[in-house]
Structures are given as C-alpha cells and as structure tokens.
Write a protein that holds these residues in place. Structure first.
Motif, PDB file in Angstrom:
ATOM      1  N   ILE A  33       0.838  -1.201   0.000  1.00 55.68           N
ATOM      2  CA  ILE A  33       0.000   0.000   0.000  1.00 55.68           C
ATOM      3  C   ILE A  33       0.870   1.246   0.000  1.00 55.68           C
ATOM      4  O   ILE A  33       0.594   2.230  -0.706  1.00 55.68           O
ATOM      5  CB  ILE A  33      -0.957  -0.008   1.206  1.00 55.68           C
ATOM      6  CG1 ILE A  33      -1.998  -1.131   1.036  1.00 55.68           C
ATOM      7  CG2 ILE A  33      -1.634   1.331   1.378  1.00 55.68           C
ATOM      8  CD1 ILE A  33      -2.890  -1.306   2.242  1.00 55.68           C
ATOM      9  N   ALA A  34       1.954   1.198   0.797  1.00 52.28           N
ATOM     10  CA  ALA A  34       2.884   2.331   0.813  1.00 52.28           C
ATOM     11  C   ALA A  34       3.522   2.534  -0.559  1.00 52.28           C
ATOM     12  O   ALA A  34       3.698   3.669  -1.015  1.00 52.28           O
ATOM     13  CB  ALA A  34       3.962   2.099   1.876  1.00 52.28           C
ATOM     14  N   ILE A  35       3.858   1.435  -1.250  1.00 51.57           N
ATOM     15  CA  ILE A  35       4.427   1.531  -2.600  1.00 51.57           C
ATOM     16  C   ILE A  35       3.439   2.188  -3.548  1.00 51.57           C
ATOM     17  O   ILE A  35       3.784   3.069  -4.346  1.00 51.57           O
ATOM     18  CB  ILE A  35       4.830   0.125  -3.102  1.00 51.57           C
ATOM     19  CG1 ILE A  35       6.009  -0.416  -2.297  1.00 51.57           C
ATOM     20  CG2 ILE A  35       5.183   0.156  -4.592  1.00 51.57           C
ATOM     21  CD1 ILE A  35       6.319  -1.875  -2.576  1.00 51.57           C
ATOM     22  N   ASP A  36       2.187   1.740  -3.469  1.00 56.85           N
ATOM     23  CA  ASP A  36       1.154   2.271  -4.369  1.00 56.85           C
ATOM     24  C   ASP A  36       0.923   3.762  -4.162  1.00 56.85           C
ATOM     25  O   ASP A  36       0.461   4.450  -5.080  1.00 56.85           O
ATOM     26  CB  ASP A  36      -0.160   1.514  -4.154  1.00 56.85           C
ATOM     27  CG  ASP A  36      -0.070   0.070  -4.624  1.00 56.85           C
ATOM     28  OD1 ASP A  36       0.887  -0.253  -5.354  1.00 56.85           O
ATOM     29  OD2 ASP A  36      -0.948  -0.728  -4.245  1.00 56.85           O
ATOM     30  N   ASN A  37       1.224   4.247  -2.981  1.00 61.75           N
ATOM     31  CA  ASN A  37       0.941   5.644  -2.671  1.00 61.75           C
ATOM     32  C   ASN A  37       2.212   6.490  -2.573  1.00 61.75           C
ATOM     33  O   ASN A  37       2.172   7.611  -2.066  1.00 61.75           O
ATOM     34  CB  ASN A  37       0.178   5.745  -1.350  1.00 61.75           C
ATOM     35  CG  ASN A  37      -1.236   5.193  -1.456  1.00 61.75           C
ATOM     36  OD1 ASN A  37      -2.151   5.877  -1.904  1.00 61.75           O
ATOM     37  ND2 ASN A  37      -1.416   3.930  -1.049  1.00 61.75           N
ATOM     38  N   CYS A  38       3.323   5.955  -3.063  1.00 61.84           N
ATOM     39  CA  CYS A  38       4.597   6.668  -2.978  1.00 61.84           C
ATOM     40  C   CYS A  38       5.040   7.106  -4.373  1.00 61.84           C
ATOM     41  O   CYS A  38       5.056   6.303  -5.314  1.00 61.84           O
ATOM     42  CB  CYS A  38       5.654   5.773  -2.338  1.00 61.84           C
ATOM     43  SG  CYS A  38       7.261   6.577  -2.160  1.00 61.84           S
ATOM     44  N   GLU A  39       5.399   8.385  -4.536  1.00 67.00           N
ATOM     45  CA  GLU A  39       5.826   8.904  -5.841  1.00 67.00           C
ATOM     46  C   GLU A  39       7.339   8.971  -5.962  1.00 67.00           C
ATOM     47  O   GLU A  39       7.858   9.088  -7.074  1.00 67.00           O
ATOM     48  CB  GLU A  39       5.223  10.300  -6.051  1.00 67.00           C
ATOM     49  CG  GLU A  39       3.700  10.294  -6.101  1.00 67.00           C
ATOM     50  CD  GLU A  39       3.139  11.685  -6.332  1.00 67.00           C
ATOM     51  OE1 GLU A  39       3.952  12.644  -6.390  1.00 67.00           O
ATOM     52  OE2 GLU A  39       1.914  11.813  -6.450  1.00 67.00           O
ATOM     53  N   ASP A  40       8.058   8.902  -4.865  1.00 62.31           N
ATOM     54  CA  ASP A  40       9.521   8.973  -4.890  1.00 62.31           C
ATOM     55  C   ASP A  40      10.074   7.619  -5.337  1.00 62.31           C
ATOM     56  O   ASP A  40       9.853   6.598  -4.685  1.00 62.31           O
ATOM     57  CB  ASP A  40      10.030   9.334  -3.491  1.00 62.31           C
ATOM     58  CG  ASP A  40      11.538   9.558  -3.489  1.00 62.31           C
ATOM     59  OD1 ASP A  40      12.265   8.578  -3.744  1.00 62.31           O
ATOM     60  OD2 ASP A  40      11.965  10.686  -3.196  1.00 62.31           O
ATOM     61  N   SER A  41      10.794   7.586  -6.462  1.00 66.53           N
ATOM     62  CA  SER A  41      11.280   6.326  -7.016  1.00 66.53           C
ATOM     63  C   SER A  41      12.251   5.627  -6.063  1.00 66.53           C
ATOM     64  O   SER A  41      12.252   4.395  -5.944  1.00 66.53           O
ATOM     65  CB  SER A  41      11.947   6.566  -8.368  1.00 66.53           C
ATOM     66  OG  SER A  41      13.044   7.468  -8.222  1.00 66.53           O
ATOM     67  N   GLY A  42      13.124   6.405  -5.398  1.00 65.78           N
ATOM     68  CA  GLY A  42      14.069   5.804  -4.466  1.00 65.78           C
ATOM     69  C   GLY A  42      13.358   5.164  -3.290  1.00 65.78           C
ATOM     70  O   GLY A  42      13.709   4.057  -2.861  1.00 65.78           O
ATOM     71  N   ALA A  43      12.368   5.853  -2.764  1.00 65.58           N
ATOM     72  CA  ALA A  43      11.607   5.306  -1.645  1.00 65.58           C
ATOM     73  C   ALA A  43      10.814   4.080  -2.076  1.00 65.58           C
ATOM     74  O   ALA A  43      10.687   3.107  -1.331  1.00 65.58           O
ATOM     75  CB  ALA A  43      10.679   6.371  -1.075  1.00 65.58           C
ATOM     76  N   ARG A  44      10.270   4.134  -3.327  1.00 67.63           N
ATOM     77  CA  ARG A  44       9.525   2.973  -3.842  1.00 67.63           C
ATOM     78  C   ARG A  44      10.438   1.745  -3.916  1.00 67.63           C
ATOM     79  O   ARG A  44      10.029   0.630  -3.572  1.00 67.63           O
ATOM     80  CB  ARG A  44       8.933   3.291  -5.221  1.00 67.63           C
ATOM     81  CG  ARG A  44       7.728   4.221  -5.184  1.00 67.63           C
ATOM     82  CD  ARG A  44       7.328   4.622  -6.604  1.00 67.63           C
ATOM     83  NE  ARG A  44       6.939   3.455  -7.387  1.00 67.63           N
ATOM     84  CZ  ARG A  44       5.699   2.948  -7.419  1.00 67.63           C
ATOM     85  NH1 ARG A  44       4.743   3.513  -6.685  1.00 67.63           N
ATOM     86  NH2 ARG A  44       5.417   1.906  -8.173  1.00 67.63           N
ATOM     87  N   LEU A  45      11.676   1.957  -4.390  1.00 67.67           N
ATOM     88  CA  LEU A  45      12.621   0.848  -4.479  1.00 67.67           C
ATOM     89  C   LEU A  45      12.929   0.292  -3.091  1.00 67.67           C
ATOM     90  O   LEU A  45      12.958  -0.933  -2.881  1.00 67.67           O
ATOM     91  CB  LEU A  45      13.905   1.311  -5.159  1.00 67.67           C
ATOM     92  CG  LEU A  45      15.044   0.276  -5.224  1.00 67.67           C
ATOM     93  CD1 LEU A  45      14.596  -0.960  -6.005  1.00 67.67           C
ATOM     94  CD2 LEU A  45      16.282   0.887  -5.856  1.00 67.67           C
ATOM     95  N   ALA A  46      13.171   1.186  -2.147  1.00 67.41           N
ATOM     96  CA  ALA A  46      13.466   0.744  -0.785  1.00 67.41           C
ATOM     97  C   ALA A  46      12.278  -0.003  -0.178  1.00 67.41           C
ATOM     98  O   ALA A  46      12.444  -1.009   0.519  1.00 67.41           O
ATOM     99  CB  ALA A  46      13.847   1.941   0.082  1.00 67.41           C
ATOM    100  N   LEU A  47      11.076   0.492  -0.469  1.00 67.05           N
ATOM    101  CA  LEU A  47       9.884  -0.174   0.031  1.00 67.05           C
ATOM    102  C   LEU A  47       9.752  -1.582  -0.549  1.00 67.05           C
ATOM    103  O   LEU A  47       9.400  -2.533   0.147  1.00 67.05           O
ATOM    104  CB  LEU A  47       8.640   0.638  -0.310  1.00 67.05           C
ATOM    105  CG  LEU A  47       8.391   1.879   0.549  1.00 67.05           C
ATOM    106  CD1 LEU A  47       7.361   2.781  -0.100  1.00 67.05           C
ATOM    107  CD2 LEU A  47       7.937   1.475   1.951  1.00 67.05           C
TER     108      LEU A  47
END
Length: 498
Positions: A397-411
């Motif tokens: 859910i956090a990935i789906d709602n995250c726009e930062d690519s670096g944070a998405r990768l970490a998630l």
C-alpha cells in the motif's frame, strides 16, 4: 550508501517495521534444537545414556528458552545411566524452571511480544506440559527410591499425584494466560501494519468458520477444531495416569501409610485389569503384603512431533496474490512410534510364566496434551500468519501511494525482506520430552525362594531375557526398554516385610 539514503526516505511506520525485522534477525538466528534432539535420541537408542545426558546438559548450560526441555531429557538419561544423584539434580533444576514459569508470563515485554507475533511458536520458551510435570516428579521419586531415601520418594510421588489432581486447573490457567498474552501481542502491533484488508483480529474467525480449512487440519493432524482439546468435554480418564496412581498406591501400601485411594483410582481407570482389581481388593481387606514383586516396564517411545506446512486458501486471503509475497503456516502433528517389544512376561518360582499387562498408554496421554495445546497454538499461528501478511500488505500500500522512485525501491526491497522473513520464520514447534515411553506394562509375582526372576521381552518371535535377583521382602522393579535394539535397564528397590 544509496540503501541507507533510501531507507531514510521510507515512511516512518515502514522504517520501524524494517528495523524490528533486522533486530529479530540478530536475536533469533538459526535454532539447533532439532539437531540436539536427534543426537539425543540416537545416543539413547544405542544405550549411550551417559553420553545422551551430557549432550542435553551442555545444551541446557546455554541458558536459552529450551533449558527446561534439556533438563528433563538429561534427568531421564541419567536415571538410565545409572546416575540417580545426577538425575535428581537435573530434574530439580527442571522443577525450578517450572516454578519460575508459574510466576511469569510467556511474553514479558513489548519486544518479546513483537518477536512472537512475527516469528513462530519457537519464539516462546519451552514451558512443558502437564505430563511433563507428572513424569518429572515420578522419575525423581524413582531416583530417590534407588538411593534408599524413602521420605524423599514419598514426597516426590505425592507431588506427582498433586500435579495429576490439578491437571485440569493448570491447563485452564495456562489457556487463560495464553489468551491474554495473544490479545496483548496483537494490541502492541503497530496500527499501520494492520490494514483494512488484513487485520489479524478481524479475520482470525474466518479460519475457524471455514469447513475446508478445518477438514484439512483434521486430516493432517488429527485435531478437530470443533471438539479436540475442549477442556469442558474431557473426562478424568482422558488425562489421568494409571501408572502414577498404581505406583503411588503400591509404595504407600508397602510403607504401611495408606495407598487404598490410589489403588482404587488405578482400578477405576482399568476396570478390566485383574491385577489392578486384585491389588485394590487386597489393600481394602487390610494387612500388608509379604515377599511380593511388582514390576513396571516402560516400553518404546511416545509420539514424535513432525512438521506440517500448508499454504493458506486464497479465498480466505484475497489480497495474497498482489499484496503479499508469502502466506503460509506450519503446525506440529503427532506420529506414533513403534513399541520396543510386543509383549512381556515374568518367569521364576512355582508360578511359572506370568504375563505382564498394559497399565498405561502414554500415547493417549500425549495426544490429550497435544489437543489442548493445539487449541491455543492454532489460533496463535493464524493470528501470527495474518500479522505477517498484514506487514507485507502495508508495504505494498505504501508503494502504491509513494511517488519517490528511491523510496519505492526501498519499500519493495523491504517488502521482499518481510516476505522472506515470513517464509523463513514459519516453523512448527517440535519440542517435546521425546524419551517418555509409549506404553507402561505391569506385572506381579510372588518372590521365588531363591530370589531369581527372569523378565522376557518378545518381538517378532525373538526373545530377550533380563535376569533379576530380588532380596527377601517386597520389591518394586522398574525396567526401561527404549527401542527394539536397546537393552533392558532395571532398577530394583526392596522394602522389608512387615
């Protein structure tokens, strides 16, 4: 550095969960419990009892959550070695741990609760079962008897009988405590990890209501979710140990301080037994026996716990396909083991061959303990599995709602780690007192004039004999035959005629 930077950009709840998982990795590590059990059983099967005792004493000295189990196993091995003093010492240490458990909870801190929620039943220290307490005191009584300490024998047999009498009360107390700890563990779980899609508290009831899941559990473990382990349905005969009752009764009778009530209970548990009915009638008529020999044979091994793993039905967890990488659980199941011999008899004197009869089916007692354990363990495993799934869903859910690519990768990396952790920590608790017998046989014979008896064990037409010499007086003989290939080991205790 990129990984640290990415983690620093994670939403705070996700960073907390990831940190917890890393801490758990450091805390739990790889457990070697099963390997120690395998070594112990191999040594016991070869008759290397002193070596088996040393194996478990060394494991106990680590002071981890399995110490109680190792002390119990070591005490039984020393009893066979024979080293009665060491057996008492190890079983005393086990008793100390039982008492410490009575005054504490399985989950003492929030960190331990979190560890148990995201781990397995192995996250709990081994706390033992009702029969563990009974046999612990019973074996201490036998050890003291072999040392000639009548007062200490009486004390330990009394304590074993007290644990038997309180069996139902102690199980109710343990279940109530486990329920409370489960609720506290779920309450401590970070609310951000409990999503609307997968809430452990909200969805655990689905499993108990699902007939297909219940049938799968029943077929693979023998545990019926509707009826098994229900304390309100258990009769005293389901958990009462006739071996203990008869041994307590005979010991007291020989000492001249009662025994009738114990022999009455043993006869009531085995109404078809001529021996137990005869002992009860004799003690009821008054007087004390002279030159009688009672022989108890502990044969074979109690059921072994093995692991059963299953994937959860997708219709119970519709979000598994996209939101979670792994959803499964592992439960213990009992597998009965073969007897050490098919039958036993005593020979010697004018009575000729006297066949022994089965006094107690320990497999039955272990099954009752298992069913009671499973009523709580299955519920904990369901909630634990849902918590693991919920954590994975929270990351998605956090990935789906995250726009930062670096944070998405970490998630995503974190979600994969959580999924791997969920799979890696899904394990059944296989810990048990593996050296308890499968069945207990009993026989009674009048002492021959020369005091010489022969105990014969027969398996598949093959016979093994054990020569026994009993002094004048009333004698208790305790024999252990661990496996078909193991020699019979005997302890002989004689009390003066009245």
């Amino acid at each position: 550095m990129w990984a640290l930077d990415a983690v620093s950009r994670l939403p705070y709840p996700c960073r907390g969960l990831l940190g917890l998982l890393w801490a758990l990795c450091l805390l739990v590590g790889c457990r070697s419990t099963n390997s120690v059990l395998l070594n112990y059983e191999g040594q016991m099967g070869m008759g290397a009892y002193a070596q088996a005792a040393q194996t478990t004493v060394q494991a106990a000295e680590k002071g981890d959550g399995d110490e109680l189990l190792w002390r119990l196993l070591a005490g039984k091995a020393y009893l066979l070695a024979p080293s009665s003093e060491e057996a008492v010492a190890q079983l005393d240490l086990a008793e100390d741990l039982f008492q410490a458990n009575d005054s504490s909870t399985a989950l003492k801190t929030g960190a331990e609760q979190a560890k148990a929620m995201l781990g397995s039943e192995l996250s709990f220290a081994y706390r033992g079962f009702g029969q563990d307490r009974i046999f612990c005191c019973l074996y201490k009584g036998l050890a003291y008897a072999s040392l000639g300490n009548v007062a200490a024998t009486r004390t330990e047999l009394n304590r074993a009988a007290e644990h038997q009498e309180n069996w139902l009360f102690e199980r109710r107390r343990e279940i109530a405590q486990a329920e409370q700890e489960l609720e506290e563990a779920v309450a401590r779980q970070d609310a951000s990890q409990r999503t609307a899609e997968v809430d452990p508290l909200a969805q655990q009831g689905l499993f108990w209501q699902d007939a297909a899941f219940a049938e799968s559990v029943r077929q693979n473990t023998g545990f019926d979710m509707a009826t098994s382990g229900n304390l309100e349905r258990l009769a005293a005969a389901d958990y009462s140990n006739a071996y203990l009752a008869h041994l307590c009764g005979i010991f007291r009778w020989l000492q001249g301080d009662g025994g009738r009530e114990f022999l009455r209970d043993a006869a009531a548990l085995r109404p078809a037994s001529p021996l137990l009915q005869g002992d009860f009638q004799a003690v009821s008529q008054g007087g004390r026996p002279r030159n009688q020999v009672w022989l108890y044979v502990e044969d074979g091994l109690c059921p072994a716990r093995t692991e059963w793993r299953l994937d959860l039905p997708l219709f119970l967890l519709p979000y598994v396909g996209r939101y979670a990488l792994y959803a499964g659980m592992a439960l213990p199941r009992l597998e009965e083991r073969s007897a050490a011999a098919e039958r036993y008899w005593l020979g010697g004197g004018a009575q000729g061959e006297v066949p022994l009869e089965v006094l107690e089916n320990v497999d039955r007692l272990v099954r009752t303990e298992y069913d009671v354990y499973m009523r709580g363990a299955l519920k904990r495993e369901i909630v634990r599995t849902l918590a693991k799934v919920s954590a994975q869903v929270a990351f998605q859910i956090a990935i789906d709602n995250c726009e930062d690519s670096g944070a998405r990768l970490a998630l995503k990396v974190a979600q994969i780690g959580v999924g791997a952790w969920a799979a890696g920590t899904t394990a059944a608790d296989l810990r048990e007192w593996v050296s308890l017998p499968k069945v207990v046989w009993v026989g009674r014979i009048e002492r021959p004039g020369d005091g010489k008896l022969s105990l014969v064990a027969e398996t598949g037409g093959l016979r093994e004999s054990l020569a026994l010499e009993v002094p004048e007086g009333n004698t208790l003989v305790w024999v252990r035959k661990y496996a078909p290939s193991s020699p019979m080991v005997a302890r002989v205790v004689t009390y003066p005629n009245p």
